[in-house]
Design a protein around this motif. Sequence first.
Motif, PDB file in Angstrom:
ATOM      1  N   ARG A  99      24.218   1.652  -0.467  1.00 24.74           N
ATOM      2  CA  ARG A  99      24.441   3.077  -0.207  1.00 24.74           C
ATOM      3  C   ARG A  99      23.292   3.691   0.577  1.00 24.74           C
ATOM      4  O   ARG A  99      23.187   4.909   0.683  1.00 24.74           O
ATOM      5  N   GLY A 100      22.401   2.836   1.106  1.00 23.98           N
ATOM      6  CA  GLY A 100      21.380   3.334   2.013  1.00 23.98           C
ATOM      7  C   GLY A 100      20.028   3.637   1.407  1.00 23.98           C
ATOM      8  O   GLY A 100      19.273   4.435   1.957  1.00 23.98           O
ATOM      9  N   LEU A 101      19.680   2.999   0.288  1.00 24.54           N
ATOM     10  CA  LEU A 101      18.347   3.174  -0.275  1.00 24.54           C
ATOM     11  C   LEU A 101      17.500   1.956   0.073  1.00 24.54           C
ATOM     12  O   LEU A 101      17.937   0.823  -0.081  1.00 24.54           O
ATOM     13  N   VAL A 102      16.284   2.222   0.529  1.00 22.01           N
ATOM     14  CA  VAL A 102      15.309   1.158   0.779  1.00 22.01           C
ATOM     15  C   VAL A 102      14.111   1.422  -0.121  1.00 22.01           C
ATOM     16  O   VAL A 102      13.483   2.474  -0.027  1.00 22.01           O
ATOM     17  N   VAL A 103      13.830   0.491  -1.006  1.00 18.74           N
ATOM     18  CA  VAL A 103      12.641   0.554  -1.855  1.00 18.74           C
ATOM     19  C   VAL A 103      11.553  -0.261  -1.154  1.00 18.74           C
ATOM     20  O   VAL A 103      11.804  -1.379  -0.708  1.00 18.74           O
ATOM     21  N   ILE A 104      10.371   0.320  -1.042  1.00 20.70           N
ATOM     22  CA  ILE A 104       9.242  -0.399  -0.449  1.00 20.70           C
ATOM     23  C   ILE A 104       8.041  -0.252  -1.372  1.00 20.70           C
ATOM     24  O   ILE A 104       7.655   0.857  -1.733  1.00 20.70           O
ATOM     25  N   GLY A 105       7.459  -1.385  -1.744  1.00 22.79           N
ATOM     26  CA  GLY A 105       6.258  -1.395  -2.561  1.00 22.79           C
ATOM     27  C   GLY A 105       5.020  -1.534  -1.692  1.00 22.79           C
ATOM     28  O   GLY A 105       5.006  -2.340  -0.758  1.00 22.79           O
ATOM     29  N   PHE A 106       4.001  -0.754  -2.005  1.00 25.39           N
ATOM     30  CA  PHE A 106       2.737  -0.763  -1.281  1.00 25.39           C
ATOM     31  C   PHE A 106       1.620  -1.158  -2.256  1.00 25.39           C
ATOM     32  O   PHE A 106       1.097  -0.300  -2.968  1.00 25.39           O
ATOM     33  N   PRO A 107       1.275  -2.438  -2.323  1.00 28.98           N
ATOM     34  CA  PRO A 107       0.211  -2.863  -3.232  1.00 28.98           C
ATOM     35  C   PRO A 107      -1.099  -2.117  -2.954  1.00 28.98           C
ATOM     36  O   PRO A 107      -1.481  -1.914  -1.800  1.00 28.98           O
ATOM     37  N   CYS A 108      -1.750  -1.709  -4.039  1.00 27.45           N
ATOM     38  CA  CYS A 108      -2.975  -0.916  -3.926  1.00 27.45           C
ATOM     39  C   CYS A 108      -3.955  -1.344  -5.010  1.00 27.45           C
ATOM     40  O   CYS A 108      -3.573  -1.479  -6.171  1.00 27.45           O
ATOM     41  N   ASN A 109      -5.205  -1.528  -4.622  1.00 28.43           N
ATOM     42  CA  ASN A 109      -6.247  -1.977  -5.553  1.00 28.43           C
ATOM     43  C   ASN A 109      -7.248  -0.871  -5.875  1.00 28.43           C
ATOM     44  O   ASN A 109      -8.321  -1.140  -6.394  1.00 28.43           O
ATOM     45  N   GLN A 110      -6.915   0.377  -5.599  1.00 22.36           N
ATOM     46  CA  GLN A 110      -7.880   1.466  -5.763  1.00 22.36           C
ATOM     47  C   GLN A 110      -8.008   1.978  -7.196  1.00 22.36           C
ATOM     48  O   GLN A 110      -8.914   2.749  -7.472  1.00 22.36           O
ATOM     49  N   PHE A 111      -7.127   1.588  -8.083  1.00 17.12           N
ATOM     50  CA  PHE A 111      -7.134   2.135  -9.434  1.00 17.12           C
ATOM     51  C   PHE A 111      -7.433   1.022 -10.432  1.00 17.12           C
ATOM     52  O   PHE A 111      -6.573   0.216 -10.757  1.00 17.12           O
ATOM     53  N   GLY A 112      -8.659   0.966 -10.881  1.00 21.43           N
ATOM     54  CA  GLY A 112      -9.049  -0.025 -11.872  1.00 21.43           C
ATOM     55  C   GLY A 112      -8.969  -1.462 -11.384  1.00 21.43           C
ATOM     56  O   GLY A 112      -8.827  -2.372 -12.193  1.00 21.43           O
ATOM     57  N   ALA A 113      -9.033  -1.667 -10.065  1.00 23.86           N
ATOM     58  CA  ALA A 113      -8.952  -3.017  -9.483  1.00 23.86           C
ATOM     59  C   ALA A 113      -7.747  -3.777 -10.036  1.00 23.86           C
ATOM     60  O   ALA A 113      -7.833  -4.942 -10.393  1.00 23.86           O
TER      61      ALA A 113
END
Length: 157
Positions: free
Chosen positions: A55-69
Amino acid sequence: MTSAFDFDMTTLEGEHVPLSCHRGKRLLLVNVASRCGFTPQYTGLEQLWQDHRERGLVVIGFPCNQFGAQEPGDAARIRAFCSLDYPVSFPLSARIEVNGPAADPLWQWLSTQKRGLLGSARIKWNFTKFLIDRDGQVQSRFAPTTTPAQLRRHLEK
């Protein structure tokens, strides 16, 4: 920049992708981490992706190490984690920063378009979520404590 579709991302595999390739779709953008108390949300995010992508949803994950490593691995370790521990098929970006001078330009823009608690633009923790409408505008910002299941009503509007 006037729309999320004006930005690019680099995939976990190093491929440069313009977000304009998703023009006309809704995006759910999430800063993720493998060693966070909210990491089990990967399962719910994958379910949203499976249930709503037609139905037109794109989930994108953005890994981030800025919070508590909480995302210390390189791309290969992140991919392995997201294949074995929490299998996800939605796109993942290369690891980014979401705050400060080295913050990814997309996340700088997102955080100013919809502010968080008490009007702060700063991303407070992993699993902050932004729902982008089909025109590339930030529709909603959700705290890390908002579960993917709680997002369903927003997606089904």
